[in-house]
Write an enzyme that holds these catalytic residues in place. Structure first.
Site, PDB file in Angstrom:
ATOM      1  N   GLU A  48       0.862  -1.190   0.000  1.00 25.02           N
ATOM      2  CA  GLU A  48       0.000   0.000   0.000  1.00 25.02           C
ATOM      3  C   GLU A  48       0.894   1.235   0.000  1.00 25.02           C
ATOM      4  O   GLU A  48       2.069   1.145   0.388  1.00 25.02           O
ATOM      5  CB  GLU A  48      -0.870  -0.008   1.263  1.00 25.02           C
ATOM      6  CG  GLU A  48      -0.061   0.240   2.534  1.00 25.02           C
ATOM      7  CD  GLU A  48      -0.717  -0.269   3.810  1.00 25.02           C
ATOM      8  OE1 GLU A  48      -0.749  -1.497   4.004  1.00 25.02           O
ATOM      9  OE2 GLU A  48      -1.160   0.570   4.597  1.00 25.02           O
ATOM     10  N   LYS A  99       2.812   4.602   1.016  1.00 21.51           N
ATOM     11  CA  LYS A  99       3.270   5.213   2.257  1.00 21.51           C
ATOM     12  C   LYS A  99       2.872   6.674   2.188  1.00 21.51           C
ATOM     13  O   LYS A  99       3.356   7.425   1.347  1.00 21.51           O
ATOM     14  CB  LYS A  99       4.785   5.078   2.389  1.00 21.51           C
ATOM     15  CG  LYS A  99       5.334   5.647   3.685  1.00 21.51           C
ATOM     16  CD  LYS A  99       6.759   5.171   3.887  1.00 21.51           C
ATOM     17  CE  LYS A  99       7.414   5.555   5.174  1.00 21.51           C
ATOM     18  NZ  LYS A  99       7.102   6.788   5.813  1.00 21.51           N
ATOM     19  N   ASP A 132       2.612  10.502   3.097  1.00 21.37           N
ATOM     20  CA  ASP A 132       3.536  11.456   3.693  1.00 21.37           C
ATOM     21  C   ASP A 132       2.761  12.458   4.544  1.00 21.37           C
ATOM     22  O   ASP A 132       2.493  13.572   4.128  1.00 21.37           O
ATOM     23  CB  ASP A 132       4.313  12.165   2.578  1.00 21.37           C
ATOM     24  CG  ASP A 132       5.522  12.889   3.115  1.00 21.37           C
ATOM     25  OD1 ASP A 132       5.845  12.701   4.312  1.00 21.37           O
ATOM     26  OD2 ASP A 132       6.148  13.639   2.358  1.00 21.37           O
TER      27      ASP A 132
HETATM   28  S1  IVH Z   1       2.648   0.988   9.033  1.00 18.90           S
HETATM   29  C1  IVH Z   1       4.989  -0.600  12.774  1.00 18.90           C
HETATM   30  N1  IVH Z   1       1.648   1.937   6.816  1.00 18.90           N
HETATM   31  O1  IVH Z   1       5.447   5.756   8.143  1.00 18.90           O
HETATM   32  C2  IVH Z   1       4.879   0.413  11.707  1.00 18.90           C
HETATM   33  N2  IVH Z   1       3.028   3.372   8.127  1.00 18.90           N
HETATM   34  O2  IVH Z   1       8.222   5.104   8.891  1.00 18.90           O
HETATM   35  C3  IVH Z   1       3.483   0.815  11.471  1.00 18.90           C
HETATM   36  N3  IVH Z   1       3.253   5.623   7.237  1.00 18.90           N
HETATM   37  O3  IVH Z   1       5.187   6.380  11.545  1.00 18.90           O
HETATM   38  C4  IVH Z   1       3.356   1.770  10.373  1.00 18.90           C
HETATM   39  N4  IVH Z   1       1.995   5.330   5.462  1.00 18.90           N
HETATM   40  O4  IVH Z   1       3.574   7.582  10.004  1.00 18.90           O
HETATM   41  C5  IVH Z   1       2.421   2.192   7.883  1.00 18.90           C
HETATM   42  N5  IVH Z   1       0.657   2.671   4.860  1.00 18.90           N
HETATM   43  C6  IVH Z   1       1.419   2.909   5.920  1.00 18.90           C
HETATM   44  C7  IVH Z   1       2.022   4.166   6.142  1.00 18.90           C
HETATM   45  C8  IVH Z   1       2.830   4.351   7.267  1.00 18.90           C
HETATM   46  C9  IVH Z   1       2.734   6.190   6.146  1.00 18.90           C
HETATM   47  C10 IVH Z   1       4.172   6.302   8.191  1.00 18.90           C
HETATM   48  C11 IVH Z   1       3.764   6.260   9.622  1.00 18.90           C
HETATM   49  C12 IVH Z   1       4.934   5.694  10.370  1.00 18.90           C
HETATM   50  C13 IVH Z   1       6.032   5.888   9.390  1.00 18.90           C
HETATM   51  C14 IVH Z   1       7.077   4.826   9.597  1.00 18.90           C
END
Ligand code: IVH
Length: 690
Positions: free
Chosen positions: A115, A117, A119
């Site tokens: 999925e 990521k 920002d």
């Molecule tokens: S999963 C255990 N899914 O990325 C980790 N994070 O670098 C759980 N983020 O602090 C996070 N999109 O703010 C996850 N689809 C996504 C995401 C995502 C953005 C961010 C989130 C996290 C950071 C980690």
């Protein structure tokens, strides 16, 4: 019913109007009793028709902004970060690493979700009995800010969960972000009102969420994607995909670009697919996140440091721009490392103005062949410090080559290139030999000492510490803890300094006092020993238990033939380089003086509680040897640590338990000699599954 809805609408507007007069303008138009009557009527209708409760219901708004900042929220399940991948090879490594850790055989299928990521900034939403009761920012991952009222204003966030069989406690996590169109409109409004504009949607989202007045947040168009969870009293699914589908059923917005795949080629294809659509999306994304679908496997994979082993962020390539390198300056870090920094003619890269870039070291300048005056290509990726990619050859070139200084620009001490004990090669980094006499190192060490993952002293940030250092108030970490005592006797009181007052000084002293008890791992990390990051600090804290014991052992380990040295090296994860640098640290008088000074000032590091105190191996030292068949070595190690054990690489008198698989050799013999308990893998599995 319709009548009730209309009435609620009217009441919401009316009560908001009176709130405004009362709280903001200090000019109420109606008596308190009349105001209460309006509220009562509203509450009665809401109680009768809960499904009619409005988003702007007076019960969901707070009357006025809190006087202070936000309250703190401890995350019952820490909010972690993700490890990054920058190319296909990193992704393949991840895939293979996961398969290996889980010991999957050729025919065993591994499913991984993918999925975008987003920002933005992450937030945690807690629901009890289906009602939103708390919303928090990530903060440092352990503790965030309570921004419940602000999050209530985000329309993607349900105040009440939809559907049946909702667990009593549900904590949904995801990303708060601002869409491009909304961002542009908002900045236009800001500009017209003569207010500051935001550099990018992410900053705008962060700024809007952290408004003290929820009304301001409500006027900012924030959105939310749900993608993970924290505490759950019950799990509605046993897969990642199932969880996300459940979130959608409960009323959350989830990202439509979501896939679940069973080959590494497929997830990489998905990544490229998303990358192509990136420009058409109305929100910023900076990569694709992969997660192991089966939750029991996620559990087995666990975490390294602050990132799960079961997930990976595959970043998009950085954005680039061209500009002129005006000059190269040398920055001296906490450990004396002299880093060349490129000062650039400011240029916008991916929506952010960049005026500095790192050049890493002398070798990097050589490799790039860059001279002051050159036109260069700079790039930035996410939060990473901007970098220089290459020199643009067909532009006018700089005249003179840059000569790397052999003296520290801060203290004039001479700089050396150390030999790397691992490779025997000359280090790429030039280091100032000034130690604590070098102001750059002292200030950097102090900054590190008070930083978020170290002592984390509220109200004592980089700025304050630099100013205190400048004025001779704080030269060493222990000085922080004697500040109050000294201030009492001083003629030039802290409260009279610019930017300070009676209350802020009182608060600072309280915050310092609070940290006289600090977790041992934070304490060790704060000392700033080379190569001791958070993970190693935790390892040492767990292995040695108390500061006194740790220090005593490290002093004893100065003798390379000592038992203390052997023991240090037997800790799984401690190699020669690390051992050397810890021993060196405690061999320095000025470092021991700091530790002693902290002790005298009443700083008491608190031993880490073993993660699980009731397990049969809690507090024990375990050695794995031979080949394991049901768990991989790294999984066994991770599991043992989770159960509160120390894992050592070799058998010694300190070993409590040896887990031996087939093919175990000399270690088993040694264990027998020492009369140490030896168990096989089946017995270990039984222990580990309880
Ligand atoms: S999963 C255990 N899914 O990325 C980790 N994070 O670098 C759980 N983020 O602090 C996070 N999109 O703010 C996850 N689809 C996504 C995401 C995502 C953005 C961010 C989130 C996290 C950071 C980690």
């Amino acid at each position: 019913m319709e009548e009730a809805a209309e009435e609620l609408e009217r009441l919401a507007a009316e009560i908001a109007h009176h709130d405004e007069l009362y709280h903001r303008k200090d000019a109420p138009e109606i008596s308190d009793a009349d105001y209460d009557a309006l509220k009562k009527r509203n509450d009665a209708i809401e109680a009768r028709y809960p499904e009619l409760q409005r988003e702007d219901s007076p019960n969901l708004r707070v009357g006025a902004a809190p006087a202070e900042g936000f309250g703190k929220v401890m995350h019952s399940v820490p909010m972690l970060s993700l490890s990054n991948a920058f190319d296909d090879e990193d992704v393949t490594d991840f895939w293979n690493r996961v398969r290996k850790f889980l010991n999957l055989k050729e025919g065993d299928e591994l499913a991984v979700t993918a999925e975008p990521k987003i920002d933005g900034l992450s937030a945690a939403l807690r629901y009890e009995k289906g009602k939103l009761v708390q919303g928090a920012t990530r903060g440092d991952g352990r503790e965030g800010e309570n921004v419940t009222e602000n999050l209530r204003t985000v329309s993607d966030i349900p105040k009440t969960l939809k559907g049946k069989n909702i667990p009593d406690v549900v904590e949904v996590r995801g990303e708060v972000y601002m869409a491009h169109a909304d961002f542009t409109k908002m900045n236009e409004r800001q500009r017209e009102a003569g207010k500051p504009v935001f550099a990018n949607p992410r900053n705008a989202a962060a700024g809007s969420l952290r408004q003290l007045d929820p009304k301001v947040t409500a006027s900012r168009p924030l959105r939310f994607f749900a993608y993970t969870w924290g505490e759950m009293s019950d799990m509605p699914s046993n897969t990642q995909k199932g969880m996300v589908e459940t979130f959608e059923k409960w009323g959350f917005t989830v990202n439509p670009l979501f896939g679940c795949f069973t080959s590494v080629e497929d997830i990489i294809a998905f990544y490229h697919d998303v990358e192509e659509r990136r420009a058409d999306l109305d929100y910023d994304i900076d990569g694709v996140v992969y997660k192991v679908d089966r939750l029991d496997w996620q559990g087995r994979l666990g975490f390294v440091s602050r990132s799960p082993r079961w997930a990976l962020a595959h970043k998009f390539p950085a954005e680039q721009a061209m500009t002129v390198l005006e000059k190269i300056e040398i920055q001296v870090g906490r450990t004396g490392a002299m880093t060349p920094v490129a000062r650039l003619t400011p240029v916008t890269v991916g929506g952010v103005v960049v005026s500095n870039a790192t050049l890493h070291n002398a070798d990097e300048i050589e490799r790039l062949g860059v001279r002051p005056g050159d036109t260069v290509v700079v790039q930035r990726a996410g939060d990473v410090i901007p970098q220089i990619v290459r020199v643009v050859e067909d532009r006018p070139r700089g005249k003179k080559k840059f000569e790397f200084p052999d003296k520290c620009p801060e203290c004039g001490s001479h700089a050396v290139r150390e030999t790397n004990p691992k490779t025997g090669k000359l280090d790429a980094v030039m280091r100032c030999t000034g130690g604590l006499v070098c102001p750059a190192q002292a200030v950097e060490r102090l900054r590190h000492f008070v930083s978020r993952n170290a002592f984390d002293i509220e109200g004592l940030g980089e700025k304050q510490i630099a100013a205190f250092y400048e004025d001779g108030l704080v030269a060493r970490p222990d000085d922080i803890f004697t500040l109050e005592e000294r201030d009492k006797r001083s003629l030039k009181k802290l409260k009279d300094r610019e930017g300070w007052g009676e209350t802020s000084v009182k608060k600072l002293f309280e915050a310092i006092d609070e940290r006289r008890e600090v977790d041992l791992d934070r304490y060790i990390f704060a000392l700033g020993i080379r190569h001791v990051g958070e993970t190693n600090a935790r390892l040492l804290a767990r292995s040695y238990g108390t500061l006194d014991h740790f220090e005593e052992q490290m002093r004893a380990a100065a003798d390379p033939d000592s038992e203390a040295r052997a023991e240090l090296l037997s800790i799984d994860g401690v190699g020669e380089v690390l051992a050397e640098s810890i021993v060196d640290f405690f061999a320095e008088k000025h470092n021991r003086e700091v530790v002693e000074g902290l002790r005298k000032a009443g700083v008491k590091p608190v031993p880490l509680e073993a993660q699980q105190t009731d397990s049969p191996v809690a507090g024990k030292t375990v050695v794995f040897t031979g080949s394991l068949e049901r768990m991989t070595r790294s999984e066994a190690k991770a599991r043992a640590e989770q159960m509160g054990a120390k894992v050592a690489g070799s058998v010694s008198a300190k070993t409590d338990l040896v887990v031996a698989g087939p093919g175990a050799g000399s270690k088993i013999a040694r264990a027998r000699e020492l009369g140490i308990e030896i168990i096989d893998e089946d017995q270990w599995m039984e222990m580990a599954s309880n």
